[in-house]
Each structure stands twice: as C-alpha cells, then as structure tokens.
Design a protein around this motif. Structure first.
Motif, PDB file in Angstrom:
ATOM      1  N   TRP A 102      -3.839   3.596   4.367  1.00  0.00           N
ATOM      2  CA  TRP A 102      -4.128   4.197   3.064  1.00  0.00           C
ATOM      3  C   TRP A 102      -4.800   5.559   3.263  1.00  0.00           C
ATOM      4  O   TRP A 102      -4.405   6.540   2.659  1.00  0.00           O
ATOM      5  N   ASP A 123     -10.547  -5.696   1.748  1.00  0.00           N
ATOM      6  CA  ASP A 123     -10.297  -4.473   2.510  1.00  0.00           C
ATOM      7  C   ASP A 123     -11.444  -4.179   3.469  1.00  0.00           C
ATOM      8  O   ASP A 123     -11.226  -3.754   4.605  1.00  0.00           O
ATOM      9  N   TYR A 180      -8.993   0.471  -8.422  1.00  0.00           N
ATOM     10  CA  TYR A 180      -9.130  -0.252  -7.160  1.00  0.00           C
ATOM     11  C   TYR A 180     -10.559  -0.767  -6.974  1.00  0.00           C
ATOM     12  O   TYR A 180     -10.775  -1.938  -6.666  1.00  0.00           O
ATOM     13  N   ASP A 221     -13.383   6.055   0.880  1.00  0.00           N
ATOM     14  CA  ASP A 221     -13.887   4.955   1.710  1.00  0.00           C
ATOM     15  C   ASP A 221     -15.355   4.674   1.415  1.00  0.00           C
ATOM     16  O   ASP A 221     -15.778   3.518   1.323  1.00  0.00           O
ATOM     17  N   ALA A 267      -5.115  -0.581   9.171  1.00  0.00           N
ATOM     18  CA  ALA A 267      -6.373  -0.384   8.435  1.00  0.00           C
ATOM     19  C   ALA A 267      -6.528   1.057   7.963  1.00  0.00           C
ATOM     20  O   ALA A 267      -7.172   1.304   6.947  1.00  0.00           O
ATOM     21  N   MET A 318       0.832  -1.195   0.000  1.00  0.00           N
ATOM     22  CA  MET A 318       0.000   0.000   0.000  1.00  0.00           C
ATOM     23  C   MET A 318       0.871   1.252   0.000  1.00  0.00           C
ATOM     24  O   MET A 318       0.593   2.212  -0.723  1.00  0.00           O
ATOM     25  N   ARG A 346     -10.500  -7.520  -3.978  1.00  0.00           N
ATOM     26  CA  ARG A 346      -9.723  -6.613  -3.127  1.00  0.00           C
ATOM     27  C   ARG A 346     -10.631  -5.736  -2.276  1.00  0.00           C
ATOM     28  O   ARG A 346     -10.350  -5.483  -1.101  1.00  0.00           O
ATOM     29  N   TYR A 400     -11.198  -3.863   7.490  1.00  0.00           N
ATOM     30  CA  TYR A 400     -11.726  -2.759   8.292  1.00  0.00           C
ATOM     31  C   TYR A 400     -12.568  -3.283   9.455  1.00  0.00           C
ATOM     32  O   TYR A 400     -12.472  -2.795  10.579  1.00  0.00           O
TER      33      TYR A 400
END
Length: 186
Positions: A130, A110, A100, A155, A127, A72, A106, A114
């Motif tokens: 990024w 992710d 992404y 997000d 977490a 990352m 992915r 989280y």
C-alpha cells in the motif's frame, strides 16, 4: 450410485473459499491467530481440506495475504482514478484515509501484519505494498519526497488510530496533508 443429487466438484472454488476465509480471519484476528481449524470452520469445509490444498499453514497464510494484497491493489487503482478527478488531492486522501482509519478491526489487523513482516522479511513486500503503491500514485501528482511524506503520515495516522481507538477527523487529515503538499502543484 445413489439416487440423490450429485454435486460437481470445484477444487478451485474450494481453494478460493479457504483463502478467503483465511483472509477474513487475518483481518479480524491478525496473522498470528490463524489455525487450520479456524480457517476450515470459517470456510465451511472439512478440516483436511486446508492441508489438501496447502502444504502448510504458512503457505495458506501467504495465499491469504496475496489475496488481501490484490484487494489492496484494487483500492489503489480506485484511489488513482479518484485523484485524477477534479477534487482536491488532500480532500480525496483525507476521505480515503478516514474511511480506513475508522475501521478498528482492519487497522489492528494491518498493524499486526506489519509486526509479522518485521519478523519475516519475506512478507515485507506485501506489508509495504500500500505504501509503495500510494507513493507511486502520488509521485505522478507531486514530487517524490512529498509523496513519501504523505504515505509516512498515513502510516502514522494508522498507529494513532490503533493506540487511541479513534481515527483523526477528515478535517485534521486534510489539513495535515495540505500542509505536507503545500509546496507542490497539487
């Protein structure tokens, strides 16, 4: 000694293979699906290797998450270089976000990460890496509030992609990012 070919032992190489296998499984199945057996099978090593190199599955998971976090960091460094170029900040971010968000495996991994980080406060720094890195990069281009707003939007776009099984288009992403940044010099 036998006449056959001797292999050189490479403990660091084997350890790295185990970490990379665990990282691949986290991306594919999420953090909760890790087992010693799955990791050993993916790495192509004996099952006992996972416990030889790591005291616990938690230690192995954390090493794999650190590996992913280092990847990352590389992605953030590349993004920083791209944003320093002549292209529109919103266009670059929209392209990167879209790439992404178009990878459902992915995105799910992710999101699972989280969730696990909300249950294990020790994982929160990984977490949020990024998010924090993106805010740091954008703070050099715009004000802090706008940088946070764009990162929060990223997000939210991730959750949207996960729940709707599709990414927002690059155009939609760019338009929203432009609006978030319209009162800055970007």
């Amino acid at each position: 000694m036998g006449v056959g070919k001797r292999t050189t032992r490479d403990p660091e190489g084997r350890r790295r293979m185990i970490i990379e296998a665990a990282a691949e499984l986290i991306v594919e199945d999420g953090v909760g699906g890790l087992t010693h057996r799955k990791i050993a099978a993916r790495a192509g090593v004996p099952l006992g290797s996972t416990t030889h190199y790591f005291e616990s599955l938690t230690d192995l998971r954390d090493a794999a998450l650190e590996f992913l976090a280092a990847m990352m960091d590389s992605g953030l460094a590349e993004l920083g270089r791209e944003l320093a170029g002549d292209q529109s900040v919103a266009r670059v971010l929209a392209r990167v976000f879209h790439q992404y968000l178009s990878d459902p495996v992915r995105v799910r991994a992710d999101a699972a990460f989280y969730v696990v980080a909300t249950q294990d406060p020790g994982l929160r720094p990984l977490a949020t890496r990024w998010f924090d890195g993106l805010v740091d990069i954008l703070s050099g281009i715009t004000d802090q509030q706008t940088a946070v707003a764009v990162a929060v939007y990223g997000d939210g776009a991730m959750l949207h992609a996960m729940l709707h099984d599709t990414a927002l288009s690059e155009e939609e992403l760019e338009m929203t990012i432009e609006r978030l940044m319209e009162n800055t010099n970007a």
